[in-house]
Scaffold this motif. Sequence first.
Motif, short mmCIF file in Angstrom:
data_model
loop_
_atom_site.label_atom_id
_atom_site.label_comp_id
_atom_site.label_asym_id
_atom_site.label_seq_id
_atom_site.Cartn_x
_atom_site.Cartn_y
_atom_site.Cartn_z
N ILE A 186 57.98 29.62 -63.55
CA ILE A 186 57.50 31.00 -63.50
C ILE A 186 58.59 31.93 -62.98
O ILE A 186 58.82 33.01 -63.52
CB ILE A 186 56.23 31.10 -62.62
N TYR A 187 59.31 31.50 -61.93
CA TYR A 187 60.35 32.37 -61.37
C TYR A 187 61.53 32.52 -62.31
O TYR A 187 62.32 33.45 -62.18
CB TYR A 187 60.82 31.85 -60.00
N TYR A 188 61.68 31.57 -63.24
CA TYR A 188 62.79 31.69 -64.19
C TYR A 188 62.44 32.63 -65.34
O TYR A 188 63.34 33.23 -65.94
CB TYR A 188 63.16 30.30 -64.75
N LEU A 189 61.14 32.78 -65.65
CA LEU A 189 60.72 33.52 -66.85
C LEU A 189 61.37 34.90 -67.02
O LEU A 189 61.81 35.23 -68.13
CB LEU A 189 59.19 33.66 -66.88
N PRO A 190 61.47 35.74 -65.97
CA PRO A 190 62.08 37.07 -66.18
C PRO A 190 63.49 37.00 -66.75
O PRO A 190 63.92 37.90 -67.46
CB PRO A 190 62.07 37.69 -64.79
N LEU A 191 64.21 35.91 -66.47
CA LEU A 191 65.57 35.79 -67.00
C LEU A 191 65.58 35.62 -68.52
O LEU A 191 66.61 35.79 -69.16
CB LEU A 191 66.29 34.59 -66.36
N LEU A 192 64.41 35.27 -69.09
CA LEU A 192 64.36 35.06 -70.54
C LEU A 192 64.29 36.38 -71.30
O LEU A 192 64.59 36.42 -72.49
CB LEU A 192 63.17 34.17 -70.92
N ALA A 193 63.88 37.46 -70.64
CA ALA A 193 63.94 38.77 -71.29
C ALA A 193 65.37 39.28 -71.16
O ALA A 193 66.04 38.98 -70.19
CB ALA A 193 62.96 39.73 -70.62
N SER A 194 65.85 40.01 -72.15
CA SER A 194 67.17 40.61 -71.97
C SER A 194 67.05 41.76 -70.97
O SER A 194 65.97 42.32 -70.80
CB SER A 194 67.71 41.11 -73.30
N THR A 195 68.15 42.10 -70.29
CA THR A 195 68.07 43.22 -69.34
C THR A 195 67.68 44.50 -70.09
O THR A 195 67.00 45.36 -69.54
CB THR A 195 69.41 43.45 -68.62
N ALA A 196 68.11 44.61 -71.35
CA ALA A 196 67.74 45.80 -72.14
C ALA A 196 66.23 45.84 -72.35
O ALA A 196 65.58 46.87 -72.10
CB ALA A 196 68.48 45.80 -73.47
N ALA A 197 65.64 44.72 -72.78
CA ALA A 197 64.20 44.67 -73.01
C ALA A 197 63.45 44.93 -71.70
O ALA A 197 62.49 45.71 -71.67
CB ALA A 197 63.80 43.32 -73.60
N ALA A 198 63.92 44.30 -70.62
CA ALA A 198 63.24 44.49 -69.33
C ALA A 198 63.32 45.96 -68.90
O ALA A 198 62.34 46.50 -68.37
CB ALA A 198 63.88 43.59 -68.27
N SER A 199 64.46 46.60 -69.13
CA SER A 199 64.58 48.01 -68.76
C SER A 199 63.59 48.86 -69.55
O SER A 199 63.05 49.84 -69.03
CB SER A 199 66.00 48.50 -69.00
#
Lengths: 313, 281
Positions: free
Chosen positions: A128-141
């Motif tokens: 679960i803690y790794y999941l955010p790394l799977l989005a690109s920083t662009a998508a997350a932004s």
Amino acid sequence: MSASGLAMGGAVRPRLRPLQRARRRREGAFGYAMIGASFALIIVFTLLPIAASLGLSFFSWDIISPPRFVGTENYERLAADNHVVNSFVVTLGLAVAIVLLQLVIGMALAVLVQQRRRSWVRGLFRTIYYLPLLASTAAASVFMGYIFNERFGVVNYYLALLGLPDVPWLTSSTGASATIVMVAVWQSVGFTFVLFVAALSSLPRDVLEAVALDGAGPVRTFFSVKLPLISPTVFFASVVNLINAMQLFDQPFIMTSGGPGTSTTTTTMIIYQTAFQNLQFGYGSAISMVLFAVLIAMTGVQFLVARRWVFYS
Amino acid sequence: MNGYALTVAWRRVLRGIGIGILVLAAIVAFGPLLWTISTSLRLPAESFSNPPQWIPLRPQLSNYVAVFHQIPLAQFFVNSVIVTVLIIVGQLVTCTLSGYAFAMIRFRGRGAIFALFLATMMVPLQSTIIPVFIIIRELGLSDSLAALIIPALGSAFGTFLMRQYFLQLPRELGEAARMDGASQFQVFSLVYLRMAVPALATLAILNFSSFWAEFYRPQIFLQSQQNFTLPLGIVSLQGSLGTGSVSVVLAGVVLTMIPSIVLFAFAQRYFLEGITAGSFR
């Protein structure tokens, strides 16, 4: 090779027979051939460019007319340029906040996860803690921009349920800086966490058992035994995270365009604007050289300070 | 209540707090992703209406159709695949060859050249991007996928990673194969290469993570929409739509994440190893 050297009477530097010498030369040629592609690419796309950047920083060049030598003018100009100086202050502030939060949160979660007895529970939290790394920083932004939207965002909606007023997350200087820090930490803390979990789980078991027999509590064990033992990993994480955070670009570029005002304009954004929007390639190179110098200086300071607290067994 | 019972009670409270923190962190980590997925399944008109439907009652797939009409998403997808795959293949070749050479072969200047490789790892992208931009322009590759691919085909870090792996393999195997008449290249390709598969997988995954998500270089090098990669395409979609149809943008975001999630599901081990492999241990 060394075996034949011994057979020849253990001479310090055995004379090679012609056959061996030819063989060694062939081995050398093979070595050069094997590194050839990597070396050529690194020369063309890293070593030459860094030298060119340094050279270019003494010129004024708009890529259309021929470059004009201006000496140290670019450096004098940037020292007096409020936008540039401000961008370094902004970048440093955001980077320090991001790195401290990454280290503290990453460590807290790693320690707490390591206490779980069942391995599937540890694995679940790690995933679960790794999941955010799977989005690109662009998508997350992009999606974080919606989530932190002042009027429609889900964050302010829940704050309102608690009776709190709307927070101007992306439309005030403090709010925008805080949001960028939170989004960057949210996305990247999994990296630090994974590093710390790996370090904690590789601690020598006999040491921990001895400490437990001596009756040390969990808090004491952590600060006096575990933390010193994994300090090389903490040091590594702080160096790598700081270098990355000092190059922050995607989140402010996408979420705030560096605003409001210039409150979240980082140095990488200034380099981008100077070189690729205003076509000031010499001036842009000079700023990029200063950023490089700052990174080297900061890493150097970290290494110096590390002598006091990093423990190598 | 004696002292012992008190510590037992304390321990329970502390443990409960610990679990509470872990669960809270899990909610914070997963919440924004869940919001993104569930909002991408709502009608565009409702996408900003609160409270959010965390579990969509009537999931709508219309956004996933709409996003393909709004932007050439399929084209972006193909572009991203081309860029990422070619960089991965390129680095697997160049980094494996050079990493092997630095670990296993003796040649004059090896130490110095390797030190030079390590030193370039310190150089930030920002300090080389302007000359690289000029080189790309001189080569006539501006606004093309090649502008992203060619400069990334080699990697000092990848070389370092592969070297570390080859260093821990037993040297005796290669020496024995040489005795049996294998050529140097055969020792590499027949003996050691197959032993390096886990390191190759780690390097491939590391490259996937960084280049599939890359935004900075595409933003600089690519101008025409038909060349956009996915991150650039999603950001341009957000810019052109404003806040009108958030759910359409989010559908695009979810689609860009699917390959990462699928890969993570099958190769989680290599994602995690990619992080620790770099830590000079």
